[in-house]
Design a protein around this motif. Structure first.
Motif, mmCIF file in Angstrom:
data_model
loop_
_atom_site.group_PDB
_atom_site.id
_atom_site.type_symbol
_atom_site.label_atom_id
_atom_site.label_comp_id
_atom_site.label_asym_id
_atom_site.label_seq_id
_atom_site.Cartn_x
_atom_site.Cartn_y
_atom_site.Cartn_z
ATOM 1 N N ALA A 387 5.701 14.930 3.897
ATOM 2 C CA ALA A 387 5.459 13.549 4.311
ATOM 3 C C ALA A 387 4.163 13.030 3.713
ATOM 4 O O ALA A 387 4.099 11.915 3.191
ATOM 5 C CB ALA A 387 5.419 13.460 5.833
ATOM 6 N N VAL A 388 3.108 13.859 3.776
ATOM 7 C CA VAL A 388 1.809 13.422 3.254
ATOM 8 C C VAL A 388 1.887 13.207 1.746
ATOM 9 O O VAL A 388 1.359 12.226 1.213
ATOM 10 C CB VAL A 388 0.716 14.457 3.597
ATOM 11 N N ARG A 389 2.582 14.119 1.037
ATOM 12 C CA ARG A 389 2.725 13.956 -0.412
ATOM 13 C C ARG A 389 3.389 12.627 -0.737
ATOM 14 O O ARG A 389 2.968 11.918 -1.632
ATOM 15 C CB ARG A 389 3.593 15.081 -0.982
ATOM 16 N N LEU A 390 4.429 12.312 0.012
ATOM 17 C CA LEU A 390 5.159 11.074 -0.232
ATOM 18 C C LEU A 390 4.261 9.864 0.044
ATOM 19 O O LEU A 390 4.159 8.939 -0.772
ATOM 20 C CB LEU A 390 6.402 11.037 0.664
ATOM 21 N N LEU A 391 3.568 9.906 1.202
ATOM 22 C CA LEU A 391 2.703 8.785 1.560
ATOM 23 C C LEU A 391 1.599 8.585 0.537
ATOM 24 O O LEU A 391 1.196 7.463 0.246
ATOM 25 C CB LEU A 391 2.098 9.007 2.949
ATOM 26 N N ALA A 392 1.118 9.684 -0.031
ATOM 27 C CA ALA A 392 0.024 9.597 -1.002
ATOM 28 C C ALA A 392 0.481 8.875 -2.271
ATOM 29 O O ALA A 392 -0.334 8.314 -2.995
ATOM 30 C CB ALA A 392 -0.501 10.982 -1.340
ATOM 31 N N ILE A 393 1.770 8.890 -2.547
ATOM 32 C CA ILE A 393 2.295 8.264 -3.760
ATOM 33 C C ILE A 393 2.555 6.771 -3.548
ATOM 34 O O ILE A 393 2.516 5.980 -4.484
ATOM 35 C CB ILE A 393 3.621 8.957 -4.183
ATOM 36 N N VAL A 394 2.815 6.397 -2.290
ATOM 37 C CA VAL A 394 3.216 5.017 -2.005
ATOM 38 C C VAL A 394 2.240 3.949 -2.536
ATOM 39 O O VAL A 394 2.673 2.978 -3.145
ATOM 40 C CB VAL A 394 3.461 4.833 -0.486
ATOM 41 N N PRO A 395 0.923 4.114 -2.345
ATOM 42 C CA PRO A 395 0.023 3.029 -2.764
ATOM 43 C C PRO A 395 0.195 2.623 -4.225
ATOM 44 O O PRO A 395 -0.058 1.476 -4.582
ATOM 45 C CB PRO A 395 -1.370 3.622 -2.515
ATOM 46 N N LEU A 396 0.634 3.548 -5.070
ATOM 47 C CA LEU A 396 0.822 3.215 -6.479
ATOM 48 C C LEU A 396 1.813 2.065 -6.635
ATOM 49 O O LEU A 396 1.718 1.275 -7.562
ATOM 50 C CB LEU A 396 1.341 4.455 -7.220
ATOM 51 N N ALA A 397 2.769 1.995 -5.721
ATOM 52 C CA ALA A 397 3.805 0.970 -5.836
ATOM 53 C C ALA A 397 3.440 -0.312 -5.101
ATOM 54 O O ALA A 397 4.196 -1.265 -5.114
ATOM 55 C CB ALA A 397 5.127 1.511 -5.299
ATOM 56 N N VAL A 398 2.277 -0.316 -4.445
ATOM 57 C CA VAL A 398 1.919 -1.492 -3.652
ATOM 58 C C VAL A 398 0.878 -2.329 -4.386
ATOM 59 O O VAL A 398 -0.240 -1.879 -4.593
ATOM 60 C CB VAL A 398 1.370 -1.069 -2.279
ATOM 61 N N PRO A 399 1.231 -3.534 -4.809
ATOM 62 C CA PRO A 399 0.261 -4.393 -5.482
ATOM 63 C C PRO A 399 -0.901 -4.717 -4.548
ATOM 64 O O PRO A 399 -0.717 -4.794 -3.331
ATOM 65 C CB PRO A 399 1.053 -5.663 -5.793
ATOM 66 N N GLY A 400 -2.081 -4.891 -5.130
ATOM 67 C CA GLY A 400 -3.264 -5.196 -4.337
ATOM 68 C C GLY A 400 -3.080 -6.405 -3.443
ATOM 69 O O GLY A 400 -3.503 -6.413 -2.288
ATOM 70 N N MET A 401 -2.428 -7.446 -3.979
ATOM 71 C CA MET A 401 -2.210 -8.652 -3.178
ATOM 72 C C MET A 401 -1.450 -8.319 -1.908
ATOM 73 O O MET A 401 -1.786 -8.791 -0.824
ATOM 74 C CB MET A 401 -1.348 -9.677 -3.947
ATOM 75 N N VAL A 402 -0.385 -7.524 -2.072
ATOM 76 C CA VAL A 402 0.469 -7.189 -0.933
ATOM 77 C C VAL A 402 -0.312 -6.332 0.060
ATOM 78 O O VAL A 402 -0.226 -6.515 1.274
ATOM 79 C CB VAL A 402 1.743 -6.463 -1.403
ATOM 80 N N LEU A 403 -1.123 -5.427 -0.468
ATOM 81 C CA LEU A 403 -1.928 -4.582 0.415
ATOM 82 C C LEU A 403 -2.901 -5.445 1.219
ATOM 83 O O LEU A 403 -3.071 -5.268 2.434
ATOM 84 C CB LEU A 403 -2.682 -3.534 -0.406
ATOM 85 N N GLY A 404 -3.549 -6.387 0.527
ATOM 86 C CA GLY A 404 -4.493 -7.282 1.203
ATOM 87 C C GLY A 404 -3.792 -8.055 2.311
ATOM 88 O O GLY A 404 -4.267 -8.134 3.449
ATOM 89 N N LEU A 405 -2.633 -8.576 1.970
ATOM 90 C CA LEU A 405 -1.834 -9.324 2.929
ATOM 91 C C LEU A 405 -1.486 -8.441 4.130
ATOM 92 O O LEU A 405 -1.637 -8.840 5.282
ATOM 93 C CB LEU A 405 -0.550 -9.753 2.220
ATOM 94 N N ALA A 406 -1.025 -7.238 3.814
ATOM 95 C CA ALA A 406 -0.631 -6.299 4.852
ATOM 96 C C ALA A 406 -1.807 -6.033 5.788
ATOM 97 O O ALA A 406 -1.643 -5.970 7.006
ATOM 98 C CB ALA A 406 -0.140 -4.998 4.226
ATOM 99 N N TYR A 407 -2.986 -5.897 5.217
ATOM 100 C CA TYR A 407 -4.157 -5.614 6.050
ATOM 101 C C TYR A 407 -4.535 -6.805 6.922
ATOM 102 O O TYR A 407 -4.978 -6.624 8.049
ATOM 103 C CB TYR A 407 -5.330 -5.164 5.164
ATOM 104 N N ILE A 408 -4.384 -8.018 6.397
ATOM 105 C CA ILE A 408 -4.641 -9.181 7.261
ATOM 106 C C ILE A 408 -3.706 -9.127 8.452
ATOM 107 O O ILE A 408 -4.128 -9.203 9.599
ATOM 108 C CB ILE A 408 -4.342 -10.521 6.548
#
Ligand SMILES: Nc1ncnc2c1ncn2[C@@H]1O[C@H](COP(=O)(O)OP(=O)(O)O)[C@@H](O)[C@H]1O
Ligand SMILES: [Mg+2]
Lengths: 562, 352
Positions: A387-408
């Motif tokens: 699970a951790v290995r998979l989660l560690a790979i996920v951010p590569l597929a997440v654009p910064g904009m989307v991450l920022g949005l997600a955090y808001i």
């Protein structure tokens, strides 16, 4: 003696329990700071402004809004054109570096790194200087405006060039000389050898580069923000919907759409990489490029042109930031570096960036390395580790904009106990660590996997606590990788805009956001000056890293030599 | 064996999913014994060693060391030293620091202990070097010294010699055995090299497919292999297929062999005889066949000779004749000679 049917459980020592606990914590960290925020984006995309569930209505509205739907086409066009140009240029450059005997390879390699040191806003600013309304090169556009597709493509090519180059250099440097010798002895000419050996050998690298560039362009916000003009793309739409119109539902929809190409690219890239491994066998003979005067000369000339363009873009921003008024008054001045004159945060934003980059480098390196250690060398917990290995790979597929949005969405939610983080430096550090988690994790994991598999077993048999071996053996052996990770975090934290632009508060505004604000306010010289501060800082830290790495390898070469 | 064994394994099972790597292994090892786990690659030797070490948990069964049930205890609560195939020396620490890694002594005492150990492995001057500056054989001995440093009661070695050149390997075999004899430490060595096991062990535990198939002294395993698999795996062996006739003799083609033991008439059997047990005609007509030398291979102290005979069946017989014998009889390819397969050296197994 009857054999017990239940699997036998080992008594766990304090050490093992601590490692178990740490692994669970790591899993929680990744779940809370990656999975939950992303889930919020998906959730918000099906709610309206009044928090009423509306199903896919937002998506329908998105497609019905001509300007927004139009952005999809624009984004795709920009991504395709930029990807084509970048890939060709980067392949040429990589080929010259790996497969010719041209001189100055080291310099060319170093110059190709320039774009990485700068925020993606910088090429936009330089393009405006060169081709804008007062730009000296404006005539070259033959009546077209730099604000729009031309500017976006030029800027994106600059911004994505080093990323494509890195992948293609690796792909092209893993050549087996025996193949070329065999082909030559069979009478294959240079062109034939190129198309039958070189290109197929690099095909996974090419595919990978295409996907990486495509994803970078479609999710980049900096270039279109500065030189996009009226030409709307998805990344700027998110920003406008969320920051401009506070329309979170629609912002979430665009975010979900942005996630799509990245996820696809990422999946395809992953499949490509799987297949890459078999290409080079242990018995391969490294290829040493022979001297071919004509080929070498042509490739050298091409590299000079490409490198000159990179230097020219950077040089323009540097020069413009140091003169009174581009292009009319060339008197040298440091006036544009008096940021307080044009931006209320003044130099503070630069200080904030240093703090952000420093904290990200320290916290990120600690979390990533410890995390990779737990996954690669900790006690067996196959389920959690996968699970951790998979989660560690996920951010590569997440654009910064989307991450920022997600955090808001996630942190700004009044019901979230972590709400207190919102508006602090802490959330910027978290977002940046997560944003750049994957590459760092893979670097750490690779280094850790290269260590002898039995170090931990030997220590256990000698009754030495795990942490002691971690600090006496594992960390010293991985120090080069650790330095690389820290540098990667630092430089990216200095230059990133996309996630941070949603999350900064007046107190925590970063230098890259200041560049954006000044550019928005028409203070282009100030923006160029601040962008230069970022470049200088990144370059200085990079030099420091080179020095440290060199010193380290000097000090440890006695035991590294094999 | 004496009253309580030093190590006792009872019904140890290890499963990886549906695959059983160990199928219920039981074994006693006496204090001070040198035991080799011998078997082909993948038969479960390493798995068993790691279970003894507590590095991987067994699926079922118990491990007792010195009368104490350690089945559920972590490695640090057991008392052993281990040397891996890769040695796993810490490359960033000097040889001295590697050896001292598991020591919890005052500095002076520690230095002294390291010096003693370096002397013990016959490399007194390498304390300040790094592992990468040593040869493979030297690294192996340093790993041994590191494992022995805390004076454990049990020494576990996983294919300790397999990464070395043949020359170094021969030398280290003797050195490890001498070390064992000097320290009297109970030792388990895993190997897939039957010659290594034969020359070094007090007792050999032969394994196959996750099971123990025979335990015994090297001599016993060599002379009386319990199964054709062991007969084949340990040393060189002739396998001859035959049938027991109504008089209790074994028929191979048109030839009849006497067995030292009674056999069930009608049974299909495999007759095994070692090449060195095949002799040139011995007085008495029993088990003597007229054969022809088809090929001779010179192997230094002896010749490996391929023999055939009409009516012997399709399988050739391999015999080892000493160089003296070949010279005295002036043997050459194409010669015919009477060859005896002594009844007392025949091993007879039911045909598979
Ligand atoms: N972690 C594991 N997962 C699945 N199968 C394993 C694992 N470790 C060993 N095996 C299998 O168990 C068997 C025994 O392995 P091992 O004990 O290493 O053999 P060897 O006798 O060569 O030392 C092999 O078939 C191997 O493939
Ligand atoms: Mg093994």
């Amino acid at each position: 003696m009857t054999a017990n049917a239940l699997p036998l459980r080992m008594k766990r020592t304090g050490d093992a329990l601590a490692l178990d606990g740490a692994l669970v914590l790591l899993g929680l960290f990744l779940a809370v700071f990656i999975v939950l925020p992303l889930a919020m984006v998906a959730l918000y995309s099906v709610y309206d402004r009044n928090d009423a569930f509306v199903g896919l209505a937002n998506y329908a509205a998105f497609l019905d809004t001509p300007s927004l739907a139009h952005s999809i086409g624009n984004s795709l066009t920009m991504a395709l054109v930029s990807t084509a140009i970048t890939t060709v240029l980067a392949f040429t450059y990589a080929f010259a570096i790996t497969r010719t005997a041209m001189p100055g390879k080291g310099v060319f390699k170093a110059l190709a790194q320039i774009p990485i040191l700068a925020p993606s806003l910088l090429p936009g600013i330089s393009l405006v200087y060169l081709f804008g309304n007062q730009g000296p090169l404006r005539v070259l556009l033959m009546g077209e405006s730099i604000y729009g597709p031309i500017g976006i493509v030029l800027g994106e090519v600059f911004y994505t060039f080093p990323h494509a180059l890195m992948i293609l250099t690796v792909a092209l440097s893993t050549a087996d000389a025996r193949l070329y010798e065999a082909a030559e002895s069979l009478g294959a000419g240079p062109l034939r050898r190129f198309f039958t050996i070189t290109l197929p050998g690099a095909r996974y690298g090419l595919i990978s580069a295409v996907f990486v560039v495509f994803t970078l362009v479609i999710t980049d916000f900096g270039v279109p923000k500065v030189v996009g003009g009226q030409y709307n793309v998805l990344a700027t739409d998110v920003y406008k919907q969320v920051v401009g119109q506070q329309n979170f539902g629609m912002g979430a929809v665009v975010g979900m759409v942005l996630l799509l190409p990245a996820v696809l690219a990422f999946a395809a890239d992953w499949i490509g990489q799987r297949k890459q491994t078999a290409l080079l066998s242990a018995r391969s003979v490294p290829y040493v490029p022979p001297r071919r005067p004509w080929c070498d000369r042509v490739m050298f000339a091409l590299c000079v042109v490409i490198a000159a363009l990179l230097v020219g873009i950077l040089g323009t921003a540097a020069f413009a930031s140091l003169i009174r008024y581009w292009p009319y008054d060339l008197t040298p001045t440091l006036a544009h570096y008096a940021f307080a004159e044009v931006d209320e945060t003044g130099w503070r934003s630069y200080g904030n960036s240093l703090i952000l980059a420093g904290l990200t480098a320290v916290a990120g390196t600690l979390i990533v390395f410890a995390g990779a250690y737990l996954v690669e060398r900790g006690p067996a917990h196959t389920g959690i580790k996968a699970a951790v290995r998979l989660l560690a790979i996920v951010p590569l597929a997440v654009p910064g904009m989307v991450l920022g949005l997600a955090y808001i969405f996630f942190f700004n939610h009044p019901g979230n106990p972590l709400n207190a983080l919102y508006g602090t430096m802490g959330i910027l550090v978290l977002a940046t660590v997560v944003h750049f988690y994957t590459v760092s994790h893979l670097t750490a994991a690779t280094a850790l996997k290269q260590l002898d598999a039995e170090f931990e077993s030997v220590s256990a048999s000698l009754k030495v606590p795990v942490w002691r071996t971690f600090f006496r053996v594992t960390v010293p052996l991985c120090l080069p990788a650790i330095l690389d990770i820290a540098l990667y975090f630092f430089v990216n934290a200095m230059t990133t805009v996309s996630a941070v632009v949603f999350l900064y508060a007046p107190d925590t505004k970063t230098a890259s956001v200041a560049v954006l604000n000044m550019d928005d306010a028409g203070e282009i010289a100030g923006a160029a000056a601040m962008a230069m501060m970022i470049v200088i800082t990144s370059a200085a830290v990079r030099l420091l890293h080179t020095g440290l790495s060199h010193g380290l390898s000097q000090r440890t070469q006695t035991w590294r030599k094999r | 064996m004496t009253a309580t064994p030093y190590l006792r394994l009872s019904n140890v099972v290890k499963s990886f999913g549906a695959f059983q790597a160990l199928k219920g292994v039981s074994l006693d090892i006496g204090r001070g014994e040198f035991v080799c786990f011998l078997g082909p690659s993948g038969c479960g030797k390493t798995t068993l060693l790691r279970i003894i070490a507590g590095l991987d948990p067994q699926t079922a069964g118990t491990v007792e060391i010195a009368g104490r049930d350690v089945s559920r205890l972590p490695p640090s609560a057991r008392d052993y030293g281990i040397v891996f195939q890769s040695y796993a020396l810490f490359p960033n620490l000097t040889v001295a620091r590697n050896i001292a890694y598991g020591l919890k002594l005052k500095r002076k005492a520690e230095e002294e202990r390291v010096r003693d150990l370096l002397a013990l492995i016959g490399l007194p001057d390498i304390g300040a070097k790094f592992p990468s500056q040593l040869s493979g054989g030297q690294q192996q001995r340093v790993a041994l010294a590191r494992a022995l440093a805390p004076s454990p009661g049990l020494l576990l070695l996983d294919e300790p010699l397999s990464a070395l050149d043949a020359q170094v390997r021969l030398h280290l075999r003797r050195q490890i055995r001498e070390l064992h004899d000097r320290l009297g430490i109970t030792t388990i060595m895993v190997t897939h090299d039957q010659e290594e096991a034969l020359t070094m062990a007090d007792r050999i535990v032969v394994m196959n497919h996750g099971d123990i198939v025979q335990t015994g002294t090297p001599g016993a395993v060599y002379r009386e292999p319990a199964t054709p698999f062991i007969a084949d795996f340990v040393g060189t062996m002739n396998f001859l297929k035959g049938t027991v006739d109504e008089t209790g003799r074994i028929r191979l083609g048109s030839i009849h062999l006497h067995s030292a033991r009674p056999l069930t008439p009608g049974a299909d059997v495999t007759v095994c005889v070692r090449p060195e047990d095949v002799v040139i005609h011995r007085p008495g007509p029993v088990n003597t066949i007229d054969m022809r030398i088809d090929a001779m291979e010179f192997l230094g102290p002896f010749h490996r000779v391929r023999l055939t005979a009409d009516g012997f069946g399709p399988q050739p017989l391999t015999a080892d004749f000493s160089a003296n014998l070949v010279r005295d009889h002036r043997l050459a390819t194409g010669d015919r000679l009477p060859v005896t397969l002594p009844a007392e050296h025949l091993r007879i197994y039911p045909a598979a």
